[in-house]
Motif scaffolding. Sequence first.
Motif, PDB file in Angstrom:
ATOM      1  N   GLU A  90      36.830  47.119  35.529  1.00  0.00           N
ATOM      2  CA  GLU A  90      37.250  48.351  34.864  1.00  0.00           C
ATOM      3  C   GLU A  90      36.895  49.526  35.763  1.00  0.00           C
ATOM      4  N   ALA A  91      37.781  50.511  35.837  1.00  0.00           N
ATOM      5  CA  ALA A  91      37.537  51.747  36.584  1.00  0.00           C
ATOM      6  C   ALA A  91      37.449  52.888  35.577  1.00  0.00           C
ATOM      7  N   TRP A  92      36.303  53.554  35.541  1.00  0.00           N
ATOM      8  CA  TRP A  92      36.038  54.640  34.595  1.00  0.00           C
ATOM      9  C   TRP A  92      35.829  55.945  35.351  1.00  0.00           C
ATOM     10  N   GLN A  93      36.458  56.999  34.878  1.00  0.00           N
ATOM     11  CA  GLN A  93      36.235  58.328  35.450  1.00  0.00           C
ATOM     12  C   GLN A  93      36.153  59.328  34.303  1.00  0.00           C
ATOM     13  N   ASP A  94      35.130  60.162  34.323  1.00  0.00           N
ATOM     14  CA  ASP A  94      34.925  61.168  33.266  1.00  0.00           C
ATOM     15  C   ASP A  94      34.933  60.547  31.865  1.00  0.00           C
ATOM     16  N   GLY A  95      34.328  59.367  31.733  1.00  0.00           N
ATOM     17  CA  GLY A  95      34.248  58.724  30.429  1.00  0.00           C
ATOM     18  C   GLY A  95      35.528  58.078  29.945  1.00  0.00           C
ATOM     19  N   ARG A  96      36.537  58.002  30.821  1.00  0.00           N
ATOM     20  CA  ARG A  96      37.832  57.406  30.452  1.00  0.00           C
ATOM     21  C   ARG A  96      38.023  56.105  31.201  1.00  0.00           C
ATOM     22  N   LEU A  97      38.481  55.072  30.472  1.00  0.00           N
ATOM     23  CA  LEU A  97      38.885  53.839  31.126  1.00  0.00           C
ATOM     24  C   LEU A  97      40.252  54.098  31.737  1.00  0.00           C
ATOM     25  N   CYS A  98      40.308  54.159  33.068  1.00  0.00           N
ATOM     26  CA  CYS A  98      41.533  54.552  33.765  1.00  0.00           C
ATOM     27  C   CYS A  98      42.336  53.372  34.304  1.00  0.00           C
ATOM     28  N   ALA A  99      41.655  52.261  34.570  1.00  0.00           N
ATOM     29  CA  ALA A  99      42.355  51.093  35.104  1.00  0.00           C
ATOM     30  C   ALA A  99      41.514  49.860  34.847  1.00  0.00           C
ATOM     31  N   LYS A 100      42.195  48.728  34.796  1.00  0.00           N
ATOM     32  CA  LYS A 100      41.489  47.464  34.660  1.00  0.00           C
ATOM     33  C   LYS A 100      42.276  46.401  35.411  1.00  0.00           C
ATOM     34  N   GLY A 101      41.598  45.316  35.719  1.00  0.00           N
ATOM     35  CA  GLY A 101      42.287  44.261  36.441  1.00  0.00           C
ATOM     36  C   GLY A 101      41.466  42.999  36.515  1.00  0.00           C
ATOM     37  N   THR A 102      42.106  41.969  37.006  1.00  0.00           N
ATOM     38  CA  THR A 102      41.436  40.682  37.162  1.00  0.00           C
ATOM     39  C   THR A 102      41.670  40.144  38.567  1.00  0.00           C
ATOM     40  N   ALA A 103      40.813  39.226  38.952  1.00  0.00           N
ATOM     41  CA  ALA A 103      40.979  38.506  40.218  1.00  0.00           C
ATOM     42  C   ALA A 103      40.547  37.067  39.985  1.00  0.00           C
ATOM     43  N   VAL A 104      41.380  36.137  40.390  1.00  0.00           N
ATOM     44  CA  VAL A 104      41.038  34.720  40.302  1.00  0.00           C
ATOM     45  C   VAL A 104      40.592  34.264  41.685  1.00  0.00           C
ATOM     46  N   MET A 105      39.382  33.751  41.723  1.00  0.00           N
ATOM     47  CA  MET A 105      38.798  33.261  42.971  1.00  0.00           C
ATOM     48  C   MET A 105      38.561  31.761  42.832  1.00  0.00           C
ATOM     49  N   VAL A 106      38.707  31.044  43.941  1.00  0.00           N
ATOM     50  CA  VAL A 106      38.475  29.607  43.966  1.00  0.00           C
ATOM     51  C   VAL A 106      37.341  29.302  44.930  1.00  0.00           C
ATOM     52  N   HIS A 107      36.407  28.468  44.493  1.00  0.00           N
ATOM     53  CA  HIS A 107      35.363  27.958  45.372  1.00  0.00           C
ATOM     54  C   HIS A 107      36.061  26.991  46.333  1.00  0.00           C
ATOM     55  N   PHE A 108      35.994  27.283  47.630  1.00  0.00           N
ATOM     56  CA  PHE A 108      36.894  26.645  48.592  1.00  0.00           C
ATOM     57  C   PHE A 108      36.149  26.215  49.838  1.00  0.00           C
ATOM     58  N   ASP A 109      36.464  25.033  50.306  1.00  0.00           N
ATOM     59  CA  ASP A 109      35.937  24.525  51.568  1.00  0.00           C
ATOM     60  C   ASP A 109      37.009  24.762  52.639  1.00  0.00           C
ATOM     61  N   PHE A 110      36.766  25.730  53.509  1.00  0.00           N
ATOM     62  CA  PHE A 110      37.762  26.092  54.516  1.00  0.00           C
ATOM     63  C   PHE A 110      37.918  25.024  55.592  1.00  0.00           C
ATOM     64  N   ASN A 111      36.859  24.276  55.869  1.00  0.00           N
ATOM     65  CA  ASN A 111      36.976  23.208  56.857  1.00  0.00           C
ATOM     66  C   ASN A 111      37.840  22.063  56.345  1.00  0.00           C
ATOM     67  N   GLU A 112      37.657  21.705  55.076  1.00  0.00           N
ATOM     68  CA  GLU A 112      38.435  20.629  54.463  1.00  0.00           C
ATOM     69  C   GLU A 112      39.749  21.121  53.861  1.00  0.00           C
ATOM     70  N   GLN A 113      39.886  22.445  53.715  1.00  0.00           N
ATOM     71  CA  GLN A 113      41.077  23.069  53.135  1.00  0.00           C
ATOM     72  C   GLN A 113      41.365  22.553  51.721  1.00  0.00           C
ATOM     73  N   LYS A 114      40.298  22.598  50.896  1.00  0.00           N
ATOM     74  CA  LYS A 114      40.478  22.172  49.506  1.00  0.00           C
ATOM     75  C   LYS A 114      39.459  22.872  48.608  1.00  0.00           C
ATOM     76  N   SER A 115      39.810  22.960  47.332  1.00  0.00           N
ATOM     77  CA  SER A 115      38.889  23.540  46.359  1.00  0.00           C
ATOM     78  C   SER A 115      37.753  22.562  46.095  1.00  0.00           C
ATOM     79  N   ILE A 116      36.604  23.136  45.733  1.00  0.00           N
ATOM     80  CA  ILE A 116      35.437  22.307  45.417  1.00  0.00           C
ATOM     81  C   ILE A 116      34.784  22.834  44.144  1.00  0.00           C
TER      82      ILE A 116
END
Length: 135
Positions: A90-116
Amino acid sequence: MFNIMVTPLFGDTDALQHINNNVLGTWFELARNDIFRIFTPDLSVSHDDWKLIMVKTTYEYLDQMFYGTDVEIRTYVLRIGNSSFTTYHEAWQDGRLCAKGTAVMVHFDFNEQKSIRIPDDIRKELNKHLYVEDE
């Protein structure tokens, strides 16, 4: 919940004199540093040390933000799966909720190129920051 304050730069504004929509992704990424540290405490970015990969982001703009006033970014964990988790910002300015968002992250093994699977100790730490609607 994690919390940071961002001071908008003059260059963060656009011709309409509000904070440009492209800035929000950068601010939300900056706010995820505390979560990144749960997985990689020293924030090393080598293939051997980095353990996360981004798969999706969403943003919703609720009100305009302006130069000259700090913006508070609140970051929560919204959901924890087997190998992925979702952050909520959430992004708040002057006591107002101005924006919100989500991010999906995966625990990932870059050497094996797969999720763990997210280890139990990290899962426990992420659970401390779960989003509660009443906050």
